[in-house]
Motif scaffolding. Sequence first.
Motif, short mmCIF file in Angstrom:
data_model
loop_
_atom_site.label_atom_id
_atom_site.label_comp_id
_atom_site.label_asym_id
_atom_site.label_seq_id
_atom_site.Cartn_x
_atom_site.Cartn_y
_atom_site.Cartn_z
N MET A 343 12.63 40.52 19.50
CA MET A 343 12.69 39.86 20.80
C MET A 343 13.62 38.65 20.75
O MET A 343 13.73 37.99 19.71
N PRO A 344 14.28 38.32 21.85
CA PRO A 344 15.18 37.15 21.89
C PRO A 344 14.38 35.86 22.04
O PRO A 344 13.25 35.88 22.53
N THR A 345 14.96 34.75 21.66
CA THR A 345 14.31 33.46 21.86
C THR A 345 15.19 32.50 22.66
O THR A 345 14.96 31.29 22.68
N SER A 346 16.19 33.04 23.34
CA SER A 346 17.03 32.24 24.23
C SER A 346 17.64 33.16 25.27
O SER A 346 17.73 34.38 25.08
N ILE A 347 18.08 32.57 26.37
CA ILE A 347 18.76 33.35 27.40
C ILE A 347 20.08 33.89 26.86
O ILE A 347 20.46 35.04 27.15
N GLY A 348 20.77 33.08 26.08
CA GLY A 348 22.03 33.52 25.50
C GLY A 348 21.86 34.78 24.67
O GLY A 348 22.67 35.71 24.74
N GLU A 349 20.79 34.83 23.88
CA GLU A 349 20.51 36.01 23.06
C GLU A 349 20.08 37.18 23.93
O GLU A 349 20.44 38.33 23.67
N LEU A 350 19.31 36.89 24.98
CA LEU A 350 18.81 37.93 25.88
C LEU A 350 19.95 38.64 26.59
O LEU A 350 19.96 39.87 26.71
N LEU A 351 20.93 37.87 27.09
CA LEU A 351 22.01 38.42 27.91
C LEU A 351 23.31 38.63 27.13
O LEU A 351 24.27 39.13 27.70
N ASN A 352 23.31 38.22 25.89
CA ASN A 352 24.54 38.26 25.07
C ASN A 352 25.63 37.35 25.65
O ASN A 352 26.81 37.58 25.43
N ARG A 353 25.21 36.34 26.35
CA ARG A 353 26.13 35.31 26.84
C ARG A 353 25.30 34.17 27.40
O ARG A 353 24.13 34.36 27.74
N THR A 354 25.86 32.99 27.47
CA THR A 354 25.16 31.89 28.10
C THR A 354 25.49 31.86 29.60
O THR A 354 26.54 32.33 30.03
N LEU A 355 24.57 31.30 30.36
CA LEU A 355 24.76 31.21 31.80
C LEU A 355 25.62 29.99 32.14
O LEU A 355 25.62 28.99 31.42
N THR A 356 26.33 30.08 33.25
CA THR A 356 27.08 28.94 33.75
C THR A 356 26.12 27.96 34.43
O THR A 356 24.99 28.31 34.77
N ASP A 357 26.58 26.73 34.63
CA ASP A 357 25.75 25.75 35.34
C ASP A 357 25.41 26.25 36.74
O ASP A 357 24.29 26.03 37.23
N LYS A 358 26.36 26.94 37.36
CA LYS A 358 26.11 27.45 38.71
C LYS A 358 25.01 28.52 38.69
O LYS A 358 24.13 28.54 39.57
N GLU A 359 25.02 29.37 37.68
CA GLU A 359 23.99 30.41 37.57
C GLU A 359 22.61 29.78 37.33
O GLU A 359 21.61 30.24 37.89
N ILE A 360 22.57 28.74 36.52
CA ILE A 360 21.30 28.07 36.28
C ILE A 360 20.80 27.39 37.55
O ILE A 360 19.61 27.44 37.88
N ASP A 361 21.71 26.76 38.28
CA ASP A 361 21.33 26.16 39.57
C ASP A 361 20.75 27.22 40.51
O ASP A 361 19.76 26.96 41.21
N THR A 362 21.36 28.39 40.52
CA THR A 362 20.89 29.47 41.39
C THR A 362 19.49 29.92 40.99
O THR A 362 18.61 30.13 41.85
N LEU A 363 19.25 30.09 39.69
CA LEU A 363 17.93 30.48 39.22
C LEU A 363 16.87 29.46 39.63
O LEU A 363 15.79 29.81 40.11
#
Length: 396
Positions: A343-363
């Motif tokens: 199992m992943p322990t970060s969003i970056g590991e989960l999605l194979n990339r990190t989210l942008t600030d805009k994506e985090i704001d949207t979430l």
Amino acid sequence: MIKDFNYYAPTRVVFGRDSEKQLAQLIRQYGGTRVLVHYGGGSARRSGLLDRAFNTLREAGISFVELGGVVPNPLLSKVNEGIELCRREQVDFILAVGGGSVIDSAKAIGYGVGYDGDVWDFWAGKATPQACLPIGVILTIPAAGSEMSNSCVITRDEGLLKRGINSDLCRCRFCIMNPELTYTLPPYQTAAGATDIMMHTMERYFSKYEDMTLTDAIAEALLRTVKDCVFEVLANPEDYRHRAQIMWAGSLAHNDLTECGLEKDFATHRLEHELSAVYGVTHGAGLAALWGSWARYVMPKHVSRFVQFAVNVMGVANDFAHPEATALKGIEAIECFYRAIGMPTSIGELLNRTLTDKEIDTLADRCSRGGTITLGAMEVLDQQAMRTIYQMANHA
């Protein structure tokens, strides 16, 4: 302090080898004469389970119609298709064959058959369910616990809005649990299911109410059991004994038993709902990716609870002189467990990339519904707190 509680768990559990052979008599017992058999993809058919269920119904003279195609994070469009089919065929009972997504889809259909408006009204807060068709389950994926819970989570196709509602009206009449039906689960799905089971208990265990010793002991035993058993079934998928422990734990984790005298939090679940709605990730994996960041955010105000978890569940030695260090070691220990089962322990590991600030704001905006609601009970999270936790998880 112990919170007053009202415990209600009306679902009949039929557990063990060949338990699905009791299907017809159970449906009859709960008044079913015309059944919708609801299921997901092709696995239930490929395994032969659907054909066995159909033959059992035919031999008993119980008429049925079928509707497959339920996907993970079940969609409103499939629910509406089921509602139309039930009305047209005068269905009076729904049989869900599958895991949490199929069960939740069945519950939503059950709500909608007798409702004149748009069934999404219930999830939008415009109406409250007043009735639900009776539902039975043949469980094939232990994870969501929906077979014994009063919850129902649906995703609206338009805008990918994932929402949940709770009502005792949708509680299943019976659940058939044969651990042998879980032998063919892929390792990733097995691990994600175990994570979801544990999280249902942890979302109740981490409570501002800390004096219900017996409930805590039940929760801690459940968590240790699942943690140990998942390694056994990953090594030997046909290990009946350990599959059985996980299957039963899945129901106990979400039938409110581990909430008695406590107050559930479920902030991590709500944060994850936006991840799985937008990015289509597996729910259990999304929970694993987020929980460590939520825990580190709230732990400083609830150190003793995290110390108890670290020592009693994760087996961390208690450093009495440095309780925060013990608490952090408990968080780190469960993250090591997640990684050990894939199992992943970060969003970056989960999605194979990190989210942008805009994506985090949207979430954060979606999760807080534009800043109009908060999450959590142990520690109440506003929109900025949600954003902070997403950001922490992004780079964990």
